[in-house]
Structure formats: structure tokens, C-alpha cells
Design an enzyme around this catalytic site. Sequence first.
Site, short mmCIF file in Angstrom:
data_model
loop_
_atom_site.label_atom_id
_atom_site.label_comp_id
_atom_site.label_asym_id
_atom_site.label_seq_id
_atom_site.Cartn_x
_atom_site.Cartn_y
_atom_site.Cartn_z
N HIS A 26 -10.66 21.15 5.95
CA HIS A 26 -10.91 20.05 5.57
C HIS A 26 -10.13 19.88 7.40
O HIS A 26 -9.02 20.78 7.36
CB HIS A 26 -9.14 19.58 4.84
CG HIS A 26 -8.70 17.79 5.39
ND1 HIS A 26 -9.84 16.84 4.49
CD2 HIS A 26 -7.87 17.88 6.00
CE1 HIS A 26 -8.55 15.64 5.13
NE2 HIS A 26 -7.77 16.16 5.90
N ASP A 78 -8.20 18.77 10.43
CA ASP A 78 -7.82 17.36 11.02
C ASP A 78 -7.82 17.20 12.42
O ASP A 78 -7.09 18.24 13.18
CB ASP A 78 -6.40 17.02 10.83
CG ASP A 78 -6.23 17.28 8.57
OD1 ASP A 78 -6.05 16.24 8.81
OD2 ASP A 78 -5.48 18.03 8.64
N MET A 99 -6.64 14.91 15.54
CA MET A 99 -6.05 13.70 16.35
C MET A 99 -6.06 13.26 17.92
O MET A 99 -6.17 14.76 17.85
CB MET A 99 -4.20 13.86 16.04
CG MET A 99 -4.46 14.87 14.00
SD MET A 99 -2.65 14.93 14.05
CE MET A 99 -2.82 15.66 11.89
N HIS A 159 -11.51 14.55 9.29
CA HIS A 159 -10.99 13.88 9.27
C HIS A 159 -10.63 12.97 10.40
O HIS A 159 -9.27 13.64 11.21
CB HIS A 159 -9.29 14.45 8.54
CG HIS A 159 -9.04 12.65 8.17
ND1 HIS A 159 -7.24 13.28 7.58
CD2 HIS A 159 -8.57 12.20 8.33
CE1 HIS A 159 -6.52 11.97 7.35
NE2 HIS A 159 -7.30 10.84 8.04
N MET A 217 -4.70 8.83 2.10
CA MET A 217 -3.31 9.19 2.52
C MET A 217 -2.27 9.18 1.33
O MET A 217 -2.25 8.56 0.83
CB MET A 217 -3.07 8.92 3.87
CG MET A 217 -3.89 9.34 4.86
SD MET A 217 -4.80 10.55 5.39
CE MET A 217 -2.79 11.43 5.45
C1 DX5 Z 1 -2.17 14.74 7.80
C2 DX5 Z 1 -3.51 15.36 7.40
C3 DX5 Z 1 -3.09 16.44 6.49
C4 DX5 Z 1 -2.14 17.22 6.49
C5 DX5 Z 1 -2.05 17.83 4.98
O1 DX5 Z 1 -1.83 14.32 9.15
O2 DX5 Z 1 -4.32 14.81 7.40
O3 DX5 Z 1 -4.57 16.31 6.19
O4 DX5 Z 1 -2.35 18.42 7.27
O5 DX5 Z 1 -0.80 18.94 5.36
P1 DX5 Z 1 0.21 18.77 3.63
O6 DX5 Z 1 -0.52 19.25 2.95
O7 DX5 Z 1 0.71 19.92 4.47
O8 DX5 Z 1 1.11 18.10 4.03
ZN ZN Z 2 -6.21 15.40 6.73
#
Ligand code: DX5
Ligand code: ZN
Length: 246
Positions: free
Chosen positions: A32, A34, A36, A65, A136
Site C-alpha cells: 500500500h 500512501d 499525499m 492510495h 478509512m
Molecule cells: C493514512 C494512511 C494509512 C496509514 C496507516 O492517511 O492512508 O495508510 O499509513 O498507518 P497505520 O497502520 O499506522 O494507521
Molecule cells: Zn492509505
Amino acid sequence: MIELAPSILSADFARLGVQAQAAVEGGATVLHVDVMDGHFVPNITIGPTVVASLRKVSKVPLDCHLMIERPDEFIPAFAEAGAAWISVHQEACVHLDRTLHLIAAHGCKPGVVINPATPVRALDEVLPLVHHVLVMSVNPGFGGQTFIHSSLKKIELLANIRESRRLGFRIEVDGGIHRDTVADVVRAGAEILVSGSAIFEQGNPSENARQLLKSALDAAKHAVQGLSSAVAGEAAGDRGNSLSLP
Ligand code: DX5
Ligand code: ZN
């Protein structure tokens, strides 16, 4: 099928390839990623260049994501970099249907994500278009946050809708997934489990992945056993009724 999708957000970026590989050795079947942009969420992470590097060392699908505004402008670059799955936030897309088709047109599996404050019903029209729905279970932007329990009923609702509408999307959950929360999300119906800090923050990512996956699979097994004894109980109840009839 339960799958573990470690979020590389919590990995040591200087050793990203090695850490990602370790998580895969521990049983992860998806990675996965992330993304941003500092606008949709208050944090900045990585772009297509890192996805392309990761693609070279990873055999498992990369699940990107996108926590970004105007995702349509970046989908081609992520597809080109080697993303296998791309998900976009319902809250970030003005023309969500168009964006999901754009992802598919670039050869990737389209996914849609909802924040904790967004109801499942906001997805009614797009559920037939998506490969996965990502629920989420924290507000997006950071790893290591506390699991939000109201996400459980959203996972259950999605599983029910999928069955009643005979759809095929998979249910993914992201945020606060660790050994104390994993059984609940699996019992609710989640199949793709994103976990960042529980895999990469301490210890060995391979061992952490193995243990979390084991807890998830145990919970799934118990859920199935619970269901079959409930069905057996109902059947026995039925028999009981019929036997008591004159
Ligand atoms: C948050 C991300 C998640 C996050 C999950 O915005 O989308 O993927 O990294 O991290 P943990 O497992 O530490 O909550
Ligand atoms: Zn994520």
C-alpha cells in the site's frame, strides 16, 4: 480471501526496498502506497518516481492510495510508474465516475475511498465500477493514529450491499490496524488489511506481517466456524419445531 497490504508510509525510506521485501516475505500480498499532496491532507509523501523504484523490486501489486486533489492529472503518471491498483477519495473527486473510468482506461484496478465522516451511501452509484472500496478507519494524513470504531458498521454495510446487489468489489480498511483491532475488522467483513506502523515501526517487518496476518486468518476462521454453528443451530431449531408439531 484475506490479504495484508503493508503501508510503506511507516517504513524507513532509506531502506524502502529491503523493508518492503521483508513485509512480503512475511506474507503480504499487496503493498500500500500512501500518496499525499499537502492539500487534500495535511502531509506530503511520495510521487510516481518512488512507485517506479518500488515496482522494480516488488513482485506484489502496488496499491496506490491517492490522498490528493485533482487526481485525474496524476493518474497517468502513477499508472505509467507501475501502480496496479489506484484509489481516489470520494471527497476529492468532482466527477468521480469519470475518474474511476480514467483509472481503468490506464490499465489499473479502480478503487474508491471514504473518510470516516463520509457515509457508505455516497458510493451507491459507483459500486459497480470499482475493484475495491477502501474504508478509512482514521482521518487520512498520518500513520500511527487510533482506530475509529464507527468504521466497523460501514464495513458490514458494504458487505451486505455487495451481497444484496451481487457486486464483486473487495473491501479494504486503512488506519489503526494492529493486533488489537484486526479481528474486529475481519469479522466485520474487511478482506484487504492496510497496516503501517504495526508492520514497520518496531521490530522485524517480516515477523510483524506474519503475526498480523495470522491474527487476521484466525479471526476469519472463527467467524466462519461461528457462522456454521449458527446455521447448524438454526437447522436443529427447525427440526425441533417440526418434531414438536403433532
Ligand atoms: C493514512 C494512511 C494509512 C496509514 C496507516 O492517511 O492512508 O495508510 O499509513 O498507518 P497505520 O497502520 O499506522 O494507521
Ligand atoms: Zn492509505
